[in-house]
Scaffold this motif. Structure first.
Motif, PDB file in Angstrom:
ATOM      1  N   ASP A   1      35.509  -5.651 -21.240  1.00 27.07           N
ATOM      2  CA  ASP A   1      33.859  -6.057 -21.510  1.00 27.07           C
ATOM      3  C   ASP A   1      34.365  -5.866 -22.772  1.00 27.07           C
ATOM      4  O   ASP A   1      34.042  -7.148 -23.721  1.00 27.07           O
ATOM      5  CB  ASP A   1      33.257  -5.190 -20.744  1.00 27.07           C
ATOM      6  CG  ASP A   1      32.708  -5.500 -19.565  1.00 27.07           C
ATOM      7  OD1 ASP A   1      33.845  -6.273 -19.307  1.00 27.07           O
ATOM      8  OD2 ASP A   1      32.128  -4.381 -19.061  1.00 27.07           O
TER       9      ASP A   1
ATOM     10  N   SER B   1      28.354   0.417 -17.696  1.00 22.82           N
ATOM     11  CA  SER B   1      29.275  -0.226 -18.764  1.00 22.82           C
ATOM     12  C   SER B   1      28.759  -0.003 -19.979  1.00 22.82           C
ATOM     13  O   SER B   1      28.006   1.024 -21.224  1.00 22.82           O
ATOM     14  CB  SER B   1      29.116  -1.668 -17.935  1.00 22.82           C
ATOM     15  OG  SER B   1      27.068  -2.172 -18.086  1.00 22.82           O
TER      16      SER B   1
ATOM     17  N   ARG C   1      38.504  -1.179 -17.181  1.00 24.47           N
ATOM     18  CA  ARG C   1      37.527  -2.766 -17.435  1.00 24.47           C
ATOM     19  C   ARG C   1      36.483  -2.088 -18.510  1.00 24.47           C
ATOM     20  O   ARG C   1      35.767  -3.718 -19.562  1.00 24.47           O
ATOM     21  CB  ARG C   1      36.526  -2.121 -15.950  1.00 24.47           C
ATOM     22  CG  ARG C   1      35.752  -2.977 -16.034  1.00 24.47           C
ATOM     23  CD  ARG C   1      35.581  -5.068 -16.381  1.00 24.47           C
ATOM     24  NE  ARG C   1      34.285  -5.571 -16.473  1.00 24.47           N
ATOM     25  CZ  ARG C   1      33.640  -5.802 -14.623  1.00 24.47           C
ATOM     26  NH1 ARG C   1      33.787  -5.157 -13.781  1.00 24.47           N
ATOM     27  NH2 ARG C   1      32.743  -7.056 -15.860  1.00 24.47           N
TER      28      ARG C   1
ATOM     29  N   TYR D   1      32.118   1.638 -15.185  1.00 28.14           N
ATOM     30  CA  TYR D   1      33.244   0.722 -14.617  1.00 28.14           C
ATOM     31  C   TYR D   1      34.816   1.660 -15.277  1.00 28.14           C
ATOM     32  O   TYR D   1      34.379   2.850 -16.444  1.00 28.14           O
ATOM     33  CB  TYR D   1      33.123  -0.417 -15.988  1.00 28.14           C
ATOM     34  CG  TYR D   1      32.887  -1.412 -15.554  1.00 28.14           C
ATOM     35  CD1 TYR D   1      32.893  -1.962 -13.982  1.00 28.14           C
ATOM     36  CD2 TYR D   1      31.682  -2.129 -15.643  1.00 28.14           C
ATOM     37  CE1 TYR D   1      31.743  -2.934 -13.166  1.00 28.14           C
ATOM     38  CE2 TYR D   1      31.262  -3.423 -15.647  1.00 28.14           C
ATOM     39  CZ  TYR D   1      31.043  -3.506 -13.397  1.00 28.14           C
ATOM     40  OH  TYR D   1      30.463  -4.857 -13.130  1.00 28.14           O
TER      41      TYR D   1
ATOM     42  N   GLY E   1      37.030  -2.713 -11.069  1.00 28.45           N
ATOM     43  CA  GLY E   1      37.133  -1.716 -11.792  1.00 28.45           C
ATOM     44  C   GLY E   1      35.893  -0.669 -12.040  1.00 28.45           C
ATOM     45  O   GLY E   1      35.673   0.121 -12.181  1.00 28.45           O
TER      46      GLY E   1
ATOM     47  N   TYR F   1      43.181  -6.135 -15.280  1.00 28.19           N
ATOM     48  CA  TYR F   1      41.975  -6.714 -15.537  1.00 28.19           C
ATOM     49  C   TYR F   1      41.698  -7.900 -16.069  1.00 28.19           C
ATOM     50  O   TYR F   1      41.399  -8.784 -16.031  1.00 28.19           O
ATOM     51  CB  TYR F   1      41.646  -5.350 -15.872  1.00 28.19           C
ATOM     52  CG  TYR F   1      41.235  -4.895 -15.454  1.00 28.19           C
ATOM     53  CD1 TYR F   1      41.593  -4.984 -14.052  1.00 28.19           C
ATOM     54  CD2 TYR F   1      40.609  -3.223 -15.855  1.00 28.19           C
ATOM     55  CE1 TYR F   1      41.196  -3.130 -12.667  1.00 28.19           C
ATOM     56  CE2 TYR F   1      39.933  -2.673 -14.494  1.00 28.19           C
ATOM     57  CZ  TYR F   1      40.658  -2.703 -13.303  1.00 28.19           C
ATOM     58  OH  TYR F   1      40.628  -1.661 -12.191  1.00 28.19           O
TER      59      TYR F   1
ATOM     60  N   LYS G   1      33.642 -10.782 -10.082  1.00 30.38           N
ATOM     61  CA  LYS G   1      34.013  -9.373 -11.599  1.00 30.38           C
ATOM     62  C   LYS G   1      33.476  -8.500 -11.017  1.00 30.38           C
ATOM     63  O   LYS G   1      33.910  -7.559 -11.866  1.00 30.38           O
ATOM     64  CB  LYS G   1      34.728 -11.058 -12.169  1.00 30.38           C
ATOM     65  CG  LYS G   1      34.794 -11.887 -12.681  1.00 30.38           C
ATOM     66  CD  LYS G   1      35.415 -12.500 -13.599  1.00 30.38           C
ATOM     67  CE  LYS G   1      36.388 -13.499 -14.003  1.00 30.38           C
ATOM     68  NZ  LYS G   1      35.558 -14.372 -12.628  1.00 30.38           N
TER      69      LYS G   1
END
Length: 205
Positions: free
Chosen positions: A152, A78, A148, A144, A129, A186, A125
């Motif tokens: 973030d 991520s 997504r 992700y 994604g 999202y 959650k």
């Protein structure tokens, strides 16, 4: 006996081709090779131990991104790492950003991999994604998706490097192939729809 040894080495070599050079104890045993022989393979330089139950064939170069996820299927790349893998950041990460669900026991992960930065997310959650792409070494890794990643970034704007933040948003919103409908879906899940629409009005017009 030498012939049997050669057959075992050939078997290990074939196993290594399946998963980018990585081999697990389970795979070795399933192939009919006793786990008691693994220390011998290590001593002879045929296998190198990466972490508990995971080895790589000595002729293969280990893929750090792949290795981290091998024993930790709930680890998802991520933030800066995902942006790097999507070519949305030109900054090569010095640490690997990963997101895990709340309650994840990271003791072993942190012990085995000092270059991992953990982000915790509510379990409902965490899986939003998740997709796959190829690492720079050509192995499949979980991360992700671009939408997504943008969610973030917007949610944690104050904690993200400004240059990375601006580059990723400009690139995403200027790309006509990205899925803006998915992004809005999202945004509703993460309760930031207004913020996302504001960015779309400014950057996607």
């Amino acid at each position: 006996m030498p012939k049997i040894r050669e057959q075992r080495i050939e078997t290990l070599k074939e196993l290594a081709k399946v998963d980018g050079g990585l081999i697990t104890t389970a795979q070795i045993e399933k192939a009919g090779i006793s786990r008691v022989l693994i220390p011998t393979f290590i001593d002879e330089g045929i296998l190198t131990k990466e972490s508990r139950g995971i080895y790589y064939y000595a002729d293969e170069f280990p893929d750090d991104l792949q290795i981290i996820q091998k024993n930790n299927p709930r680890v998802i790349y991520s933030y800066g790492t995902a942006l790097y893998l999507w070519d949305m950041s030109d900054r090569t990460p010095h640490v690997w950003d990963v997101t895990v669900p709340q309650g994840f026991n990271a003791t072993r992960l942190k012990k085995d991999h000092k270059n991992v930065r953990l982000h915790y997310m509510n379990a409902d959650k965490w899986n939003v994604g998740i997709t796959e792409t190829d690492s720079p070494d050509g192995n499949r890794v979980r991360l992700y998706d671009k939408e997504r990643c943008i969610i973030d970034l917007i949610k944690r704007k104050d904690k993200i490097d400004k240059q990375i933040y601006i580059q990723a948003l400009k690139q995403y919103f200027s790309d006509r192939t990205t899925d803006k409908t998915q992004l809005i879906r999202y945004a509703k899940v993460f309760n930031i729809e207004k913020s996302v629409r504001d960015y779309m009005d400014v950057l996607f017009s």
